[in-house]
Motif scaffolding. Structure first.
Motif, mmCIF file in Angstrom:
data_model
loop_
_atom_site.group_PDB
_atom_site.id
_atom_site.type_symbol
_atom_site.label_atom_id
_atom_site.label_comp_id
_atom_site.label_asym_id
_atom_site.label_seq_id
_atom_site.Cartn_x
_atom_site.Cartn_y
_atom_site.Cartn_z
ATOM 1 N N VAL A 104 0.837 -1.199 0.000
ATOM 2 C CA VAL A 104 0.000 0.000 0.000
ATOM 3 C C VAL A 104 0.875 1.252 0.000
ATOM 4 O O VAL A 104 1.803 1.383 0.788
ATOM 5 N N LYS A 105 0.567 2.174 -0.913
ATOM 6 C CA LYS A 105 1.255 3.465 -0.954
ATOM 7 C C LYS A 105 0.709 4.391 0.133
ATOM 8 O O LYS A 105 -0.470 4.311 0.480
ATOM 9 N N PRO A 106 1.527 5.346 0.569
ATOM 10 C CA PRO A 106 2.964 5.482 0.312
ATOM 11 C C PRO A 106 3.736 4.524 1.206
ATOM 12 O O PRO A 106 3.240 4.078 2.238
ATOM 13 N N PHE A 107 4.941 4.197 0.818
ATOM 14 C CA PHE A 107 5.746 3.266 1.593
ATOM 15 C C PHE A 107 7.204 3.710 1.544
ATOM 16 O O PHE A 107 7.613 4.462 0.653
ATOM 17 N N ALA A 108 7.981 3.234 2.500
ATOM 18 C CA ALA A 108 9.410 3.503 2.516
ATOM 19 C C ALA A 108 10.133 2.419 1.719
ATOM 20 O O ALA A 108 9.557 1.382 1.392
ATOM 21 N N PHE A 109 11.391 2.667 1.426
ATOM 22 C CA PHE A 109 12.192 1.696 0.683
ATOM 23 C C PHE A 109 12.179 0.339 1.371
ATOM 24 O O PHE A 109 12.103 -0.711 0.712
ATOM 25 N N ALA A 110 12.234 0.337 2.713
ATOM 26 C CA ALA A 110 12.291 -0.928 3.449
ATOM 27 C C ALA A 110 11.072 -1.799 3.172
ATOM 28 O O ALA A 110 11.177 -3.030 3.134
ATOM 29 N N GLY A 111 9.911 -1.174 2.973
ATOM 30 C CA GLY A 111 8.711 -1.949 2.703
ATOM 31 C C GLY A 111 8.784 -2.682 1.381
ATOM 32 O O GLY A 111 8.459 -3.867 1.290
ATOM 33 N N LEU A 112 9.224 -1.976 0.331
ATOM 34 C CA LEU A 112 9.351 -2.619 -0.973
ATOM 35 C C LEU A 112 10.480 -3.637 -0.967
ATOM 36 O O LEU A 112 10.354 -4.717 -1.543
ATOM 37 N N ARG A 113 11.579 -3.306 -0.314
ATOM 38 C CA ARG A 113 12.706 -4.244 -0.252
ATOM 39 C C ARG A 113 12.278 -5.564 0.378
ATOM 40 O O ARG A 113 12.655 -6.642 -0.108
ATOM 41 N N ALA A 114 11.473 -5.501 1.442
ATOM 42 C CA ALA A 114 11.019 -6.733 2.095
ATOM 43 C C ALA A 114 10.189 -7.586 1.144
ATOM 44 O O ALA A 114 10.326 -8.812 1.114
ATOM 45 N N LYS A 115 9.320 -6.940 0.353
ATOM 46 C CA LYS A 115 8.504 -7.678 -0.614
ATOM 47 C C LYS A 115 9.381 -8.329 -1.683
ATOM 48 O O LYS A 115 9.180 -9.493 -2.051
ATOM 49 N N LEU A 116 10.341 -7.572 -2.190
ATOM 50 C CA LEU A 116 11.201 -8.100 -3.252
ATOM 51 C C LEU A 116 12.097 -9.226 -2.728
ATOM 52 O O LEU A 116 12.293 -10.236 -3.415
ATOM 53 N N GLU A 117 12.622 -9.071 -1.542
ATOM 54 C CA GLU A 117 13.470 -10.127 -0.979
ATOM 55 C C GLU A 117 12.663 -11.399 -0.728
ATOM 56 O O GLU A 117 13.154 -12.513 -0.941
ATOM 57 N N ALA A 118 11.401 -11.226 -0.276
ATOM 58 C CA ALA A 118 10.548 -12.395 -0.077
ATOM 59 C C ALA A 118 10.253 -13.066 -1.417
ATOM 60 O O ALA A 118 10.217 -14.299 -1.510
ATOM 61 N N TYR A 119 10.048 -12.258 -2.455
ATOM 62 C CA TYR A 119 9.802 -12.819 -3.787
ATOM 63 C C TYR A 119 11.028 -13.578 -4.288
ATOM 64 O O TYR A 119 10.905 -14.665 -4.857
ATOM 65 N N ALA A 120 12.216 -13.013 -4.085
ATOM 66 C CA ALA A 120 13.445 -13.692 -4.502
ATOM 67 C C ALA A 120 13.606 -15.016 -3.771
ATOM 68 O O ALA A 120 14.030 -16.021 -4.360
ATOM 69 N N GLU A 121 13.244 -15.036 -2.496
ATOM 70 C CA GLU A 121 13.324 -16.284 -1.719
ATOM 71 C C GLU A 121 12.353 -17.315 -2.279
ATOM 72 O O GLU A 121 12.670 -18.510 -2.362
ATOM 73 N N LEU A 122 11.164 -16.869 -2.673
ATOM 74 C CA LEU A 122 10.198 -17.787 -3.278
ATOM 75 C C LEU A 122 10.774 -18.401 -4.549
ATOM 76 O O LEU A 122 10.671 -19.615 -4.765
ATOM 77 N N ARG A 123 11.385 -17.594 -5.402
ATOM 78 C CA ARG A 123 11.958 -18.115 -6.640
ATOM 79 C C ARG A 123 13.062 -19.135 -6.356
ATOM 80 O O ARG A 123 13.153 -20.164 -7.032
ATOM 81 N N ARG A 124 13.894 -18.857 -5.355
ATOM 82 C CA ARG A 124 14.952 -19.813 -5.000
ATOM 83 C C ARG A 124 14.349 -21.119 -4.506
ATOM 84 O O ARG A 124 14.844 -22.208 -4.809
#
Length: 226
Positions: A104-124
């Protein structure tokens, strides 16, 4: 590298989000789009695309309509909704359309980073292929459940916490649990639980409104914009 398409009607916001993506190791911005039509063109023409960060409010259609059309055309590209749309019906529709995450907007960098890192973990986790026992299935489904805000207690939803936070941030005066519930679509009991959590962690401040009779009403205001 995980190739990402950033979709947002606001070109400035798209640039900021793209810059955030580039700061996360293992991710690369393959392109940007600022309308539904442009997003579909990019999906069709980019040589490789793994993930779409999809805004919902676009000038010519909605982000969810884009996702539906992507699926109709056979594109199974993963989607994370990144949008100011916070009504429960939109969140539910995003889940049904197969969005992996919802930020949900607005968000800080940490919020998006957590989503992307979780997505990368899913792919692995999925890269191994083969068959999965129950423990492996649980790990696959749990890969995207990393909290967007560090320290969030077990049993609390990052999405709900963000809804309550945004309601307080956007308020011009202290709000009661009932008012928070009405603005976010959650129950009054849920709103009260998250408000107490934010108060305990120093993010919200409790104020009391005294009426003519009876107990004072508890109202909450955001304590910091950091």
């Amino acid at each position: 590298m995980i190739e990402v398409l950033v979709v947002d009607d606001d070109t400035r916001v798209a640039r900021v989000n793209a810059a955030y993506v580039e700061k996360v190791p293992g991710f690369h911005v393959a392109g940007e789009a600022h309308s539904a039509a442009e997003a579909l063109r990019r999906v069709e023409t980019l040589p490789r695309l793994d993930l779409v960060l999809m805004d919902h409010y676009l000038p010519d259609d909605t982000g969810l309509s884009v996702v539906r059309e992507m699926r109709r055309r056979g594109h199974q590209t993963d989607v994370i909704m990144v949008t100011a749309a916070r009504d429960v019906s939109t969140v539910q529709a995003a889940m049904r359309q197969g969005a992996l995450q919802y930020l949900v907007k607005p968000f800080a960098f940490a919020g998006l980073r957590a989503k992307l890192e979780a997505y990368a973990e899913l792919r692995r986790t999925l890269d191994g292929g083969g068959e999965a026992e129950q423990a492996e299935v649980d790990r696959i489904f749990g890969a995207l459940s990393a909290p967007s805000e560090p320290g969030l207690p077990k049993g609390h939803s990052p999405t709900t916490a963000e809804l309550v936070r945004q309601a307080l941030l956007g308020a011009e005066r202290p709000l009661s649990a009932q008012e928070i519930a009405e603005r976010t679509g959650v129950s009054r009991q849920t709103a009260q639980r998250y408000l107490k959590l934010l108060e305990r962690t120093g993010r919200a401040r409790l104020t009391l409104k005294y009426g003519d009779a009876g107990r004072p009403e508890h109202r909450y205001v955001w304590a910091t914009r950091a």
